[in-house]
Enzyme design. Structure first.
Site, mmCIF file in Angstrom:
data_model
loop_
_atom_site.group_PDB
_atom_site.id
_atom_site.type_symbol
_atom_site.label_atom_id
_atom_site.label_comp_id
_atom_site.label_asym_id
_atom_site.label_seq_id
_atom_site.Cartn_x
_atom_site.Cartn_y
_atom_site.Cartn_z
ATOM 1 N N SER A 233 0.858 -1.183 0.000
ATOM 2 C CA SER A 233 0.000 0.000 0.000
ATOM 3 C C SER A 233 0.894 1.233 0.000
ATOM 4 O O SER A 233 1.842 1.318 -0.765
ATOM 5 C CB SER A 233 -0.921 -0.045 1.218
ATOM 6 O OG SER A 233 -1.718 1.116 1.303
ATOM 7 N N TYR B 272 -4.646 8.252 -6.008
ATOM 8 C CA TYR B 272 -3.689 7.283 -5.474
ATOM 9 C C TYR B 272 -4.147 6.774 -4.108
ATOM 10 O O TYR B 272 -4.120 5.570 -3.829
ATOM 11 C CB TYR B 272 -2.311 7.934 -5.374
ATOM 12 C CG TYR B 272 -1.186 7.009 -5.018
ATOM 13 C CD1 TYR B 272 -0.729 6.051 -5.926
ATOM 14 C CD2 TYR B 272 -0.558 7.076 -3.777
ATOM 15 C CE1 TYR B 272 0.311 5.198 -5.608
ATOM 16 C CE2 TYR B 272 0.488 6.224 -3.444
ATOM 17 C CZ TYR B 272 0.923 5.291 -4.361
ATOM 18 O OH TYR B 272 1.960 4.442 -4.038
ATOM 19 N N LYS C 289 -5.150 2.964 -2.846
ATOM 20 C CA LYS C 289 -4.426 2.330 -1.752
ATOM 21 C C LYS C 289 -5.331 2.099 -0.536
ATOM 22 O O LYS C 289 -5.186 1.097 0.167
ATOM 23 C CB LYS C 289 -3.206 3.166 -1.374
ATOM 24 C CG LYS C 289 -2.135 3.201 -2.454
ATOM 25 C CD LYS C 289 -1.643 1.802 -2.825
ATOM 26 C CE LYS C 289 -0.456 1.840 -3.758
ATOM 27 N NZ LYS C 289 0.012 0.468 -4.104
#
Length: 278
Positions: A135, A149, A153
């Site tokens: 992650s 992003y 994650k």
């Protein structure tokens, strides 16, 4: 006992470093990537009978299954999956196009999902396995310009923690790793994707590229050291469900999580006020 690793995004950074660490530990590795020549070149000095290279674009579900099948034909089992493949998409949320976000999620989240779904039946049959999903600090706390992003994650984090409850009874343990800043290609100008700057209200703060590109090559985290740590974690009987990699990750995440707990406690009476009687 020697383990068989299946690593995505093994052509550079954390993926390549983990492959090296696993080979150094005497394990066997299936190193995958979209660009097979890049993977082979990155690991050319450790090539041998314990290393197999397989082409894999994680955003293609069929390729994920094909790559896993090839790994089984080559080494007979998969003991450790490292979902590492991904890229950065940075910019103000409003300035990211829907197409950019969808492509990003396709690789950074769905890619991990496709590979997990291909590997889980193998590990379930074995009644053993370790899944290490890479992650990011941005998957634990929100950072500026990381709307897409972080979304990917955070999704990886949620999937990892939820599925861990389902598969633990089969001897499968899932670890989600949140690295801080590591010297990888994530912010390399050839790999990082930035939104176009189109909204005047955001212009005064400068472009996302100006803020983030300066970190490239100067990150304090060493991928080789993280690779060694992941080998240790893969051998733990009871590995952590979440692991923060790097002192900078701890420095960023710890006060945020403590702040969330303080806020939960501050509003617990208001939370309880929503309870109804039966």
């Amino acid at each position: 006992m020697s383990k068989v690793w299946f690593i995505t995004g093994a052509g550079s950074g954390i993926g390549a470093a983990t492959a090296r660490a696993a080979l150094k530990a005497g394990d066997r590795v299936v190193a995958t990537g979209r660009n097979l020549a890049k993977v082979r070149n990155a690991l050319s000095d450790v090539a041998g009978g314990n290393l197999a290279s397989v082409k894999l674009d994680v955003a293609d579900e069929a390729q994920a299954q094909t790559a896993v099948d090839e790994a089984i034909r080559t080494f007979g089992r998969i003991d450790v999956l490292v979902n590492n493949a991904g890229y950065s998409l940075l910019g103000n949320f409003e300035e990211l196009s829907t197409a950019e976000i969808e492509r990003h999620i396709s690789t950074n989240f769905y890619g991990a999902m496709y590979v997990m779904r291909a590997v889980l039946p193998v590990m379930r049959k074995q009644r053993s396995g370790r899944i290490i999903n890479i992650s990011s600090v941005a998957g634990v706390v929100g950072l500026k310009h990381t709307g897409a992003y972080s979304a990917a994650k955070f999704a990886v984090e949620g999937m990892s923690l939820a599925v861990a409850h389902e598969v633990e009874r089969f001897g499968i343990k899932i670890v989600v790793v949140a690295p801080g800043f590591f010297r990888t290609d994530l912010l390399d100008a050839r790999n990082a994707k930035y939104s176009a700057s189109t909204i005047e209200d955001y212009a005064a703060e400068g472009k996302a590229e100006e803020m983030w590109s300066g970190y490239d090559g100067k990150q304090q985290g060493d991928p080789a050291r993280l690779g060694d740590v992941l080998v240790k974690i893969a051998r733990m009987e009871n590995p952590p469900k979440q692991f923060m990699a790097g002192s900078d990750a701890l420095a960023v995440v710890t006060p945020v999580l403590e702040g969330r707990l303080d806020e939960l406690r501050a509003y617990q009476d208001l939370s309880k006020s929503t309870d109804g009687s039966f």
